[in-house]
Design an enzyme around this catalytic site. Structure first.
Site, PDB file in Angstrom:
ATOM      1  N   ASP A   9      -3.563  24.675 -49.590  1.00  0.00           N
ATOM      2  CA  ASP A   9      -3.407  25.486 -50.806  1.00  0.00           C
ATOM      3  C   ASP A   9      -3.727  24.602 -51.999  1.00  0.00           C
ATOM      4  OD1 ASP A   9      -2.662  27.714 -52.478  1.00  0.00           O
ATOM      5  OD2 ASP A   9      -0.789  26.682 -52.913  1.00  0.00           O
ATOM      6  N   SER A  10      -3.887  25.224 -53.149  1.00  0.00           N
ATOM      7  CA  SER A  10      -4.122  24.452 -54.364  1.00  0.00           C
ATOM      8  C   SER A  10      -2.851  23.731 -54.810  1.00  0.00           C
ATOM      9  CB  SER A  10      -4.576  25.386 -55.486  1.00  0.00           C
ATOM     10  OG  SER A  10      -3.552  26.320 -55.751  1.00  0.00           O
ATOM     11  N   CYS A  72      -4.286  30.081 -49.557  1.00  0.00           N
ATOM     12  CA  CYS A  72      -4.578  30.216 -50.983  1.00  0.00           C
ATOM     13  C   CYS A  72      -5.550  31.383 -51.111  1.00  0.00           C
ATOM     14  CB  CYS A  72      -5.220  28.919 -51.487  1.00  0.00           C
ATOM     15  SG  CYS A  72      -5.805  28.997 -53.184  1.00  0.00           S
ATOM     16  N   GLU A 151       4.246  25.827 -60.598  1.00  0.00           N
ATOM     17  CA  GLU A 151       3.981  24.412 -60.325  1.00  0.00           C
ATOM     18  C   GLU A 151       4.868  23.506 -61.185  1.00  0.00           C
ATOM     19  OE1 GLU A 151       1.995  22.696 -58.114  1.00  0.00           O
ATOM     20  OE2 GLU A 151       1.302  24.530 -57.136  1.00  0.00           O
ATOM     21  N   CYS A 184      -1.286  36.065 -54.534  1.00  0.00           N
ATOM     22  CA  CYS A 184      -1.360  34.625 -54.777  1.00  0.00           C
ATOM     23  C   CYS A 184      -0.148  34.062 -54.052  1.00  0.00           C
ATOM     24  CB  CYS A 184      -1.282  34.323 -56.272  1.00  0.00           C
ATOM     25  SG  CYS A 184      -1.080  32.560 -56.622  1.00  0.00           S
ATOM     26  N   HIS A 186       1.568  31.587 -54.515  1.00  0.00           N
ATOM     27  CA  HIS A 186       2.633  31.051 -55.377  1.00  0.00           C
ATOM     28  C   HIS A 186       3.662  32.135 -55.749  1.00  0.00           C
ATOM     29  CE1 HIS A 186      -0.042  27.617 -55.992  1.00  0.00           C
ATOM     30  NE2 HIS A 186       0.893  27.016 -56.703  1.00  0.00           N
TER      31      HIS A 186
HETATM   32  N1  DGL Z   1      -1.785  29.817 -54.287  1.00  0.00           N
HETATM   33  C1  DGL Z   1      -3.083  30.004 -54.878  1.00  0.00           C
HETATM   34  C2  DGL Z   1      -3.596  31.409 -54.560  1.00  0.00           C
HETATM   35  O1  DGL Z   1      -3.053  32.048 -53.657  1.00  0.00           O
HETATM   36  C3  DGL Z   1      -2.960  29.640 -56.320  1.00  0.00           C
HETATM   37  C4  DGL Z   1      -4.202  29.603 -57.009  1.00  0.00           C
HETATM   38  C5  DGL Z   1      -4.328  28.663 -58.160  1.00  0.00           C
HETATM   39  O2  DGL Z   1      -4.275  27.463 -57.917  1.00  0.00           O
HETATM   40  O3  DGL Z   1      -4.580  29.139 -59.261  1.00  0.00           O
HETATM   41  O4  DGL Z   1      -4.534  31.902 -55.138  1.00  0.00           O
END
Ligand code: DGL
Length: 271
Positions: A9-10, A72, A151, A184, A186
């Site tokens: 993931d990011s 992600c 974050e 997302c 997150h």
């Molecule tokens: N968890 C990522 C997603 O599902 C976050 C994306 C991001 O880093 O902006 O898109």
């Protein structure tokens, strides 16, 4: 087969998928990588997301993972097909599982989707939903401030509530949706606030559960599930600050997460 499953993931968002994998596949070992240093991916160009995702994938290949979960949505939207074509291991993303889970839940076929600007602009969710049922009505909305807030470890409190409430106003006005996809990974971390803002008539969908089910089905079919007995030693890696990652991970898992390491990804090394 005792090779681990790779989860990328990011940042910390993919932990919401990892926790479902741990619940549904308690003998499987996970290697998790969050590219926290370069998070958010949402506002980045397609080229950057592809480049960064491949760097995470190379790291996972060096760990000899038997399957890759792109936890992600943004990376899934931009890279899934390419990864599937080029990698010798099964790869799954979170968008189709999320779409399937929403269709199972919705009674009136009016489905909302919230996600990063990258995911929303890609139209990956409306396409996935309409591929399954072309009569579905989709309302989507980019929520640009949610990922930076998560974050930063702001998961509750009045500041978080105000940001979520202000951002979701246009979605709330779509008062016919009965199901809202948290598009997302997150967003499940702030799920209670999103639920409070949307009201309890709207069912929230996160793709973790359905994704984990699919991982289990694929590995089972390929006879690659670990079939001995063990308490797996998961490994967590972040390109950013270990302490912040650890704080969010411990909160999410409700117990301390062992072994979190900082790594650097080779910026610009992959063509
Ligand atoms: N968890 C990522 C997603 O599902 C976050 C994306 C991001 O880093 O902006 O898109």
């Amino acid at each position: 087969m005792d090779q681990p499953i790779g989860v990328i993931d990011s940042g910390v968002g993919g932990l919401t998928v990892a926790s479902e994998l741990m619940r549904q596949l308690p003998k499987e070992e996970l290697i998790y990588l969050g590219d926290t240093l370069r998070c958010p991916y949402g506002p980045r160009t397609c080229k950057e997301v592809i480049q960064f995702t491949w760097e995470m994938v190379d790291f996972m290949l060096s760990k000899r993972v038997k399957m890759l979960v792109v936890a992600c949505n943004t990376a899934t939207a931009f890279t899934l097909e390419q990864l599937r074509q080029e990698l010798p291991i099964p790869v799954i993303g979170v968008i189709k599982p999320g779409a399937r889970a929403a269709i199972k839940m919705s009674q009136n076929l009016h489905i909302g989707v919230i996600g990063t600007e990258g995911t929303i602009n890609s139209k990956a969710y409306p396409n996935a939903l309409k591929d399954i049922n072309s009569n579905i009505h989709v309302n989507d909305l980019a929520c640009t401030s949610f990922v930076p807030m998560v974050e930063a470890g702001v998961l509750e409190g009045p500041e978080a509530f105000k940001i979520v409430s202000d951002t979701l106003t246009p979605m709330k006005e779509q008062n016919h949706i009965d199901t809202l996809i948290l598009g997302c990974t997150h967003y499940p971390l702030i799920r209670p606030i999103i639920q409070q803002v949307m009201g309890d008539k709207v069912t929230l969908i996160s793709s973790g559960e359905e994704t984990a089910l699919q991982v289990s089905t694929i590995l089972g079919y390929q006879k690659k599930l670990f079939n001995g007995d063990r308490a797996p030693m998961h490994q967590f890696y972040t390109t950013g600050c270990v302490e912040v990652f650890e704080e969010i991970a411990n909160k999410w898992f409700e117990r301390p997460v062992a072994r979190i390491e900082n790594i650097s990804l080779g910026v610009g090394t992959r063509k």
